[in-house]
Write a protein that holds these residues in place. Structure first.
Motif, short mmCIF file in Angstrom:
data_model
loop_
_atom_site.label_atom_id
_atom_site.label_comp_id
_atom_site.label_asym_id
_atom_site.label_seq_id
_atom_site.Cartn_x
_atom_site.Cartn_y
_atom_site.Cartn_z
N ARG A 136 93.75 -20.79 28.17
CA ARG A 136 92.50 -21.29 27.56
C ARG A 136 91.28 -20.56 28.15
NH1 ARG A 136 92.42 -25.36 23.83
NH2 ARG A 136 94.41 -26.42 23.56
N GLN A 137 91.39 -20.19 29.43
CA GLN A 137 90.29 -19.40 30.02
C GLN A 137 90.25 -18.01 29.39
OE1 GLN A 137 90.98 -19.68 34.24
NE2 GLN A 137 91.02 -21.91 34.04
N VAL A 138 91.43 -17.45 29.18
CA VAL A 138 91.48 -16.14 28.51
C VAL A 138 90.89 -16.29 27.10
CG1 VAL A 138 93.01 -14.35 27.61
CG2 VAL A 138 93.48 -15.38 29.84
N ALA A 139 91.25 -17.36 26.42
CA ALA A 139 90.73 -17.58 25.05
C ALA A 139 89.20 -17.58 25.05
CB ALA A 139 91.27 -18.90 24.50
N ASP A 140 88.61 -18.23 26.05
CA ASP A 140 87.14 -18.26 26.13
C ASP A 140 86.57 -16.85 26.33
OD1 ASP A 140 87.15 -20.97 25.83
OD2 ASP A 140 86.98 -21.42 27.98
N ARG A 141 87.31 -16.05 27.10
CA ARG A 141 86.79 -14.69 27.39
C ARG A 141 86.92 -13.74 26.20
NH1 ARG A 141 89.36 -15.48 32.55
NH2 ARG A 141 91.08 -14.06 32.07
N VAL A 142 87.98 -13.91 25.41
CA VAL A 142 88.22 -12.93 24.34
C VAL A 142 87.65 -13.37 22.99
CG1 VAL A 142 90.35 -12.15 25.47
CG2 VAL A 142 90.49 -13.84 23.62
N ARG A 143 87.10 -14.57 22.93
CA ARG A 143 86.67 -15.12 21.63
C ARG A 143 85.49 -14.32 21.06
NH1 ARG A 143 86.28 -20.52 22.91
NH2 ARG A 143 88.55 -20.45 22.87
N ASN A 144 85.69 -13.83 19.85
CA ASN A 144 84.67 -12.98 19.20
C ASN A 144 83.84 -13.72 18.16
OD1 ASN A 144 85.12 -10.45 20.48
ND2 ASN A 144 86.96 -10.12 19.24
N VAL A 160 98.58 -9.39 26.85
CA VAL A 160 98.08 -8.16 26.23
C VAL A 160 96.82 -8.43 25.39
CG1 VAL A 160 98.72 -6.41 24.50
CG2 VAL A 160 100.30 -6.98 26.34
N ALA A 161 96.60 -9.69 25.01
CA ALA A 161 95.42 -10.01 24.17
C ALA A 161 94.14 -9.54 24.86
CB ALA A 161 95.37 -11.50 23.87
N GLU A 162 94.00 -9.86 26.15
CA GLU A 162 92.77 -9.49 26.86
C GLU A 162 92.67 -7.97 27.04
OE1 GLU A 162 92.02 -11.73 30.45
OE2 GLU A 162 89.86 -11.48 30.12
N TRP A 163 93.79 -7.34 27.24
CA TRP A 163 93.85 -5.87 27.36
C TRP A 163 93.32 -5.23 26.07
CZ3 TRP A 163 96.72 -1.99 24.90
CH2 TRP A 163 96.97 -0.82 25.61
N LEU A 164 93.72 -5.77 24.93
CA LEU A 164 93.25 -5.26 23.63
C LEU A 164 91.75 -5.51 23.47
CD1 LEU A 164 96.12 -6.66 21.37
CD2 LEU A 164 95.79 -4.26 22.00
N HIS A 165 91.34 -6.70 23.92
CA HIS A 165 89.93 -7.08 23.81
C HIS A 165 89.05 -6.12 24.61
CE1 HIS A 165 86.51 -9.78 23.35
NE2 HIS A 165 86.32 -9.73 24.65
N GLU A 166 89.47 -5.83 25.83
CA GLU A 166 88.67 -4.93 26.69
C GLU A 166 88.57 -3.53 26.09
OE1 GLU A 166 90.97 -5.28 30.23
OE2 GLU A 166 89.99 -7.14 30.86
N ARG A 167 89.62 -3.10 25.42
CA ARG A 167 89.64 -1.75 24.84
C ARG A 167 89.06 -1.71 23.44
NH1 ARG A 167 92.61 -2.48 28.65
NH2 ARG A 167 93.31 -0.88 30.13
N ARG A 168 88.67 -2.85 22.90
CA ARG A 168 88.11 -2.95 21.54
C ARG A 168 89.04 -2.33 20.49
NH1 ARG A 168 81.60 -2.52 21.93
NH2 ARG A 168 81.37 -4.02 23.58
N VAL A 169 90.32 -2.66 20.62
CA VAL A 169 91.31 -2.21 19.64
C VAL A 169 91.05 -2.98 18.33
CG1 VAL A 169 93.79 -2.33 19.10
CG2 VAL A 169 93.01 -1.51 21.35
N LEU A 220 101.61 -17.73 21.48
CA LEU A 220 100.32 -17.77 22.17
C LEU A 220 99.46 -16.54 21.88
CD1 LEU A 220 98.71 -19.44 24.08
CD2 LEU A 220 100.17 -18.69 25.96
N PHE A 221 100.11 -15.38 21.82
CA PHE A 221 99.40 -14.13 21.49
C PHE A 221 98.78 -14.23 20.09
CE2 PHE A 221 99.55 -9.77 19.73
CZ PHE A 221 98.82 -9.07 20.66
N HIS A 222 99.53 -14.85 19.16
CA HIS A 222 98.97 -15.10 17.82
C HIS A 222 97.68 -15.91 17.91
CE1 HIS A 222 102.49 -13.60 15.77
NE2 HIS A 222 102.13 -14.11 14.61
N MET A 223 97.72 -16.96 18.72
CA MET A 223 96.55 -17.85 18.83
C MET A 223 95.34 -17.09 19.36
SD MET A 223 98.80 -21.05 20.27
CE MET A 223 97.52 -21.91 21.12
N LEU A 224 95.56 -16.30 20.40
CA LEU A 224 94.44 -15.58 21.03
C LEU A 224 93.91 -14.45 20.15
CD1 LEU A 224 95.94 -15.34 24.64
CD2 LEU A 224 94.08 -16.82 23.89
#
Ligand code: UVW
Length: 330
Positions: free
Chosen positions: A6-14, A241-250, A273-277
Motif C-alpha cells: 500500500r505504501q508502494v501504491a501511494d508512491r506509484v499512483r499517477n 517491478v511496478a515501482e521499477w517501471l514507475h521510476e523508469r517511466r515505462v 498485486l502487480f495488476h492492482m499497482l
C-alpha cells in the motif's frame, strides 16, 4: 509485511498526473518524438507477429467465463445457390432477403464469418477499467463506472482513438539470460534480475518504452496444450517491478504468460498485486499471452533487443480490454 504494497501504491499512483480527465495513463509517456525516433529502429524491415492464433485451440480452460474464440461461417462456398434457393422458397424474409437475392444475381459470390470471444482470451491488452480495489479505478473513478453497458471511464477505445500503441519496444529475454528454454513454474522476476538482463543484453530502458518480458512460458503451452497448468503455474514479474517501471517511466509492459506477473501470489491472499499497482494506480495497460519466441530468436541472433512496435487495440466502445495483433519491426 502484508501492507507494504500500500505504501508502494501511494508512491506509484499517477492519478491527476495527466489531468483529471486522462484515460490513457502511462501511454502518455509515448510522445510524438518517441514514435518518430522509434520508427527508425525498423532497420531491416523484418516483421514479427507477436499474436497467438485466434482459434478454438488456445490456452483458455481454467475458468468458465473465459473460453477460447469461437469462429463461425455465416456464408461459405457451398452457399453459391442461396439466391436461387431463397427465391424458390419465398420465405418472407423481407428487405434483407430481397437484398441478398439482388446481390447474388450476377456471378459475384462471397463468404462471411463472425467470431465470439472473450476479449481477454488470447493476445490482448488489459485496459484501465479492467482492475480495481477499494472501489476505485485508475484516476479515482468508482468501480461502478464500469456498467452493464460498458466502461463509462477508462474504456479501451480511448487508447485506439488516441492514435494507438506504438513506439520503441524493448525485449528483456529473461529465460535466455537464465540459460533455460523457459523459467520454472512460479518464479518471480524481481527488479534486480531485470536490470541484470538489460545490462547483459546491452540495452537501456528509456522513458516511453514498451517493455516485453520473455519468460519462455508460452513454450509450456505449445509443448503440453494444457491451458489450466499453463495459467496456474505461470512464472512472471514480481509485484515489486511496478515501482521499477514507475521510476523508469515505462509506457506499457507485455509478456508471454497469462498475467505478466507470477500467477501465484507472493503475499498471502493478494492475488494479482502487480495488476492492482500497474493498472489501477499507475494507469498502465498490460499485454498478456504474447508469443515472443520468433522475435527472441532473432534478437539473440543479431544482439539487437530494440525495435519499432505497433500494438493498437480495437476501438471497442466501453471495453475493459482488447485483442491485439502486435507487430515488432527490426
Ligand atoms: C485477470 O486475471 C483479472 O485478468 P487478466 O488475465 O486479463 O490479467
Amino acid at each position: 509485511m502484508t501492507d507494504d504494497w500500500r505504501q508502494v501504491a501511494d508512491r506509484v499512483r499517477n492519478w491527476g498526473r495527466w489531468g483529471a480527465d486522462d484515460q490513457l495513463g502511462t501511454l502518455n509517456y509515448i510522445t510524438q518524438e518517441k514514435i518518430s525516433s522509434a520508427a527508425r529502429l525498423a532497420r531491416r524491415g523484418v516483421r514479427f507477429n507477436l499474436s497467438i492464433p485466434v482459434d478454438a485451440y488456445g490456452p483458455q480452460s481454467a475458468h468458465g467465463y473465459r473460453r477460447n474464440p469461437v469462429h463461425m461461417m455465416t456464408l461459405d462456398g457451398g452457399d453459391a445457390d442461396m439466391s436461387r434457393a431463397l427465391e424458390t422458397q419465398k420465405t418472407g424474409g423481407g428487405a434483407q432477403e430481397a437484398e441478398i437475392i439482388e446481390l447474388w444475381k450476377g456471378p459475384m459470390r462471397y463468404t462471411d464469418d463472425f467470431i465470439v470471444m472473450p476479449l481477454q482470451s488470447g493476445t490482448q491488452w488489459d485496459g484501465l477499467a479492467h482492475v480495481y480495489y477499494d472501489d476505485r479505478l485508475y484516476n479515482d473513478h468508482p468501480a461502478a463506472s464500469v456498467t452493464s453497458a460498458g466502461a463509462m471511464r477508462n474504456g479501451i477505445e480511448h487508447v485506439g482513438a488516441s492514435g494507438g500503441v506504438m513506439g520503441r519496444g524493448v525485449l528483456l529475454d529473461v529465460a535466455r539470460h537464465c540459460g533455460v528454454r523457459r523459467l520454472e513454474p512460479d518464479v518471480a522476476i524481481g527488479p534486480n534480475l531485470l536490470d541484470e538482463v538489460a545490462d547483459s543484453q546491452g540495452v537501456a530502458i528509456e522513458e516511453g518504452d514498451i517493455l516485453l518480458i520473455r519468460t519462455g512460458w508460452w513454450t509450456h503451452f505449445l509443448d503440453h496444450r494444457d491451458g489450466a497448468t499453463w495459467q496456474k503455474a505461470a512464472p512472471g514479474v514480481s509485484w515489486k517491478v511496478a515501482e521499477w517501471l514507475h521510476e523508469r517511466r515505462v509506457a506499457a509492459i507485455a509478456a508471454d504468460n497469462i498475467a505478466v506477473e507470477r500467477r501465484t501470489p507472493e503475499i498471502d491472499n493478494h492475488v494479482l498485486l502487480f495488476h492492482m499497482l500497474t493498472i489501477r494506480d499507475m494507469g498502465m495497460t498490460l499485454g498478456e499471452i504474447w508469443d515472443l519466441e520468433a522475435l527472441a530468436q532473432d534478437c539473440a541472433g543479431d544482439g539487437v533487443y530494440e525495435f519499432f512496435l505497433s500494438a493498437t487495440p480495437l476501438l471497442v466502445t466501453g471495453a475493459v480490454g482488447s485483442p491485439v495483433t502486435p507487430v515488432a519491426i527490426k
